[in-house]
Design a protein around this motif. Structure first.
Motif, short mmCIF file in Angstrom:
data_model
loop_
_atom_site.label_atom_id
_atom_site.label_comp_id
_atom_site.label_asym_id
_atom_site.label_seq_id
_atom_site.Cartn_x
_atom_site.Cartn_y
_atom_site.Cartn_z
N UNK A 22 0.90 -1.30 -0.23
CA UNK A 22 0.45 0.46 0.04
C UNK A 22 0.66 1.55 0.16
N UNK A 23 2.11 1.22 0.44
CA UNK A 23 2.63 2.29 0.76
C UNK A 23 4.05 2.20 -0.75
N UNK A 24 4.57 1.22 -0.62
CA UNK A 24 4.90 1.72 -1.53
C UNK A 24 4.52 1.66 -3.32
N UNK A 25 3.25 1.01 -3.56
CA UNK A 25 2.83 0.90 -5.02
C UNK A 25 2.20 1.76 -5.30
N UNK A 26 0.76 2.43 -4.11
CA UNK A 26 -0.63 3.25 -4.03
C UNK A 26 -0.11 4.49 -3.50
N UNK A 27 1.46 4.78 -2.72
CA UNK A 27 2.10 5.95 -1.78
C UNK A 27 0.51 6.22 -0.95
#
Length: 290
Positions: free
Chosen positions: A51-56
């Motif tokens: 969620x953090x790395x792909x969807x920021x």
């Protein structure tokens, strides 16, 4: 030095406590040691990672979504793997729990590969110096989030209808069913809450150490089980106490220069507790008719 290790131990113990709460809640209701619980912790870390790395997303939305996702996963595990075996002997259910654990570990390894992943830093962290003591904002964040979740759990168990149903089922599931309590729904709610807490612990560990991998739940899961036994498995406050005791003990062992022995010390504590007080620190002896 002692105060510094105490601070480190409280942060680590808070994480153990969150995982141990899931163990102790499930055991208190259906007398099951859910050995897949540590792997739910791992899944939560990976959900937040993507969620953090792909969807920021920022840290807190990722944490909440990971908790919801693992709550759903916990319910699915209970409905698919454990519910059909509810009337079987405990050894059968225990073997099933180990099988679910391997399924989650190597299923995740198949999809994301076994290599460790660097957990993305989603916000700026600082260190606070008080004399010779260094308090990281990571430690403060872990403690605050853990404390908030434990307080929410305490409110849910003691003040809500679901919590009262959980306590009734843990006391006598047959009597609870006769009183109109939906036992199946209550057990599912227990798995959902416990899995959400484990997920939160996984996200906090990813943030704290900056690295996650598909097998990261094995040792913390075992140590959380030890923490639950130390405090008194089936007793919610006992899980929190056991987690803090274990975390502080490990921190002092590592601070003394024996970090390679901290796992051995954890299992030694388990053996001592089982010999001296098998019901745990906060457990009580209960007479059982044969």
């Amino acid at each position: 030095m002692l105060i510094q290790q105490l601070i480190n131990g409280i942060a680590l113990g808070s994480i153990y406590a969150l995982i141990a709460l899931g163990y102790t809640m499930v055991y208190g209701i259906i007398k099951l040691i859910n050995f897949a619980h540590g792997d739910v912790y791992m899944v939560g870390a990976f959900v937040a990672f993507f969620l953090i790395s792909l969807f920021h997303l920022s840290f807190f939305p990722a944490l909440l979504i990971a908790m919801v996702a693992c709550a759903v996963l916990g319910v699915l595990i209970e409905r698919i793997a454990y519910k059909p075996l509810r009337n079987e002997n405990r050894l059968t259910v225990l073997i099933t729990a180990i099988g679910v654990s391997f399924l989650l570990e190597y299923g995740m390894m198949y999809f994301v590969k076994p290599d460790p992943r660097a957990f993305p830093a989603s916000f700026q962290l600082h260190n606070f110096h008080l004399g010779g003591i260094v308090i990281s904002s990571k430690d403060i964040l872990i403690l605050l989030i853990s404390l908030a979740l434990m307080l929410i759990l305490t409110y849910v168990v003691n003040r809500t209808k679901t919590g009262k149903a959980m306590r009734a089922v843990s006391f006598d599931s047959d009597a609870a069913k006769l009183m109109g309590i939906d036992v199946d729904k209550t057990i599912s709610a227990t798995f959902a809450i416990g899995s959400a807490l484990a997920s939160a612990a996984g996200v906090l560990v990813g943030m704290y150490y900056g690295q996650i991998d598909p097998l990261m739940g094995i040792m913390p899961g075992l140590k959380a089980f030890i923490a639950a036994v130390i405090g008194g498995i089936g007793i919610i406050p006992g899980a929190a106490v056991g987690g803090l005791i274990l975390g502080v003990t490990e921190a002092f062992v590592s601070g003394a220069g024996y970090s390679m022995l901290r796992d051995a010390v954890a299992f030694t504590i388990l053996i001592i507790i089982l010999i001296i007080k098998p019901t745990g620190i906060m457990g009580k002896n209960v007479r059982e008719k044969v």
